[in-house]
Design a protein around this motif. Structure first.
Motif, PDB file in Angstrom:
ATOM      1  N   CYS A  97      13.759  35.070  48.174  1.00 35.32           N
ATOM      2  CA  CYS A  97      13.409  33.812  48.824  1.00 35.32           C
ATOM      3  C   CYS A  97      13.008  34.164  50.252  1.00 35.32           C
ATOM      4  N   ALA A  98      11.738  34.221  50.467  1.00 32.44           N
ATOM      5  CA  ALA A  98      11.208  34.708  51.736  1.00 32.44           C
ATOM      6  C   ALA A  98      11.320  33.635  52.817  1.00 32.44           C
ATOM      7  N   PHE A 130      19.575  37.495  40.282  1.00 37.01           N
ATOM      8  CA  PHE A 130      20.022  37.255  41.655  1.00 37.01           C
ATOM      9  C   PHE A 130      18.902  36.621  42.474  1.00 37.01           C
ATOM     10  N   SER A 131      19.312  35.880  43.484  1.00 36.60           N
ATOM     11  CA  SER A 131      18.401  35.312  44.467  1.00 36.60           C
ATOM     12  C   SER A 131      18.889  35.767  45.837  1.00 36.60           C
ATOM     13  N   LYS A 158      27.092  26.773  51.040  1.00 36.26           N
ATOM     14  CA  LYS A 158      27.191  25.662  50.098  1.00 36.26           C
ATOM     15  C   LYS A 158      26.221  25.832  48.926  1.00 36.26           C
ATOM     16  N   ARG A 159      25.153  26.547  49.141  1.00 29.42           N
ATOM     17  CA  ARG A 159      24.196  26.838  48.074  1.00 29.42           C
ATOM     18  C   ARG A 159      24.650  28.030  47.231  1.00 29.42           C
ATOM     19  N   GLY A 160      25.763  28.666  47.630  1.00 22.99           N
ATOM     20  CA  GLY A 160      26.299  29.779  46.847  1.00 22.99           C
ATOM     21  C   GLY A 160      25.940  31.154  47.360  1.00 22.99           C
ATOM     22  N   TYR A 161      25.289  31.242  48.493  1.00 21.65           N
ATOM     23  CA  TYR A 161      24.881  32.532  49.068  1.00 21.65           C
ATOM     24  C   TYR A 161      25.977  33.085  49.965  1.00 21.65           C
ATOM     25  N   MET A 190      22.843  36.811  49.380  1.00 26.41           N
ATOM     26  CA  MET A 190      22.492  36.811  47.967  1.00 26.41           C
ATOM     27  C   MET A 190      23.453  35.950  47.170  1.00 26.41           C
ATOM     28  N   LYS A 191      22.986  35.474  46.023  1.00 31.10           N
ATOM     29  CA  LYS A 191      23.839  34.759  45.074  1.00 31.10           C
ATOM     30  C   LYS A 191      23.440  35.177  43.664  1.00 31.10           C
TER      31      LYS A 191
END
Length: 193
Positions: A97-98, A130-131, A158-161, A190-191
């Motif tokens: 995710c740039a 993974f993101s 909160k987004r999990g990263y 990362m998540k």
């Protein structure tokens, strides 16, 4: 009315100039302080017309007011291979995710979530496990840091990263008012998808 569109492939070409101008405007502010160049930006952004890449763009009417980009991590292997050299994840398992840019007057309306939702959906469609993204690191006592600056760490968590310990990339760019480009550290987050 604000709407978002997910763009891939050739459809990205139609928004490259708007996206380039938006990046220059938003990244000029803290914490990037980027003294951008339209020619460089347009050239750089053509990479998001490649297979697997995505641009999630936000519009107010016909005006682009924000956008987020993403691509398979191996498209950025030259830039990030060293940062991930000691990680167990393979680059071809990660979606990068740039950039994420949004004009200040449109913030706090949920568009940050829409940007991540669109990129994470693209990552899942590509079978990524993974993101990841990276955030610029600046000293807390930097003279250009606004007194009211709030880092986005809580939003990202909160987004999990979570930040990846020791996974730091370095990029060159010219800061506003600086005579030349200098390297800046970027912390990876990362998540698992």
């Amino acid at each position: 009315m604000i709407r978002t569109r997910v763009l891939t492939g050739e459809s990205v070409g139609a928004v490259l100039d708007d996206l380039a101008r938006l990046r220059i405007a938003v990244f000029r502010d803290w914490p990037y302080l980027y003294d951008g160049d339209l020619g460089y930006e347009r050239d750089y952004l053509t990479a998001y017309q490649s297979p697997g890449a995505v641009v999630v763009a936000a519009f107010d009417g016909n005006r682009m007011i924000g956008a987020a980009t993403g691509a398979p991590m191996e498209h950025h292997a030259a830039d990030f291979a060293a940062a991930f050299a000691n990680r167990p994840e393979r680059l071809d398992e990660i979606f990068y995710c740039a950039e994420s840019v949004l004009l200040p007057e449109y913030r706090r309306r949920g568009l940050g979530h829409a940007f991540f939702d669109g990129r994470e959906a693209q990552a899942r469609a590509l079978g990524r496990r993974f993101s990841a993204f990276c955030s610029v690191q600046r000293p807390k006592d930097h003279p250009m840091r606004p007194a009211d600056y709030r880092p986005l760490d809580d939003f990202w968590r909160k987004r999990g990263y979570e930040p990846l310990s020791g996974v730091i990339a370095a990029f060159d760019w010219k800061d506003v008012g600086a005579p030349e480009s200098t390297k800046k550290p970027l912390q990876f987050w990362m998540k698992t998808l």
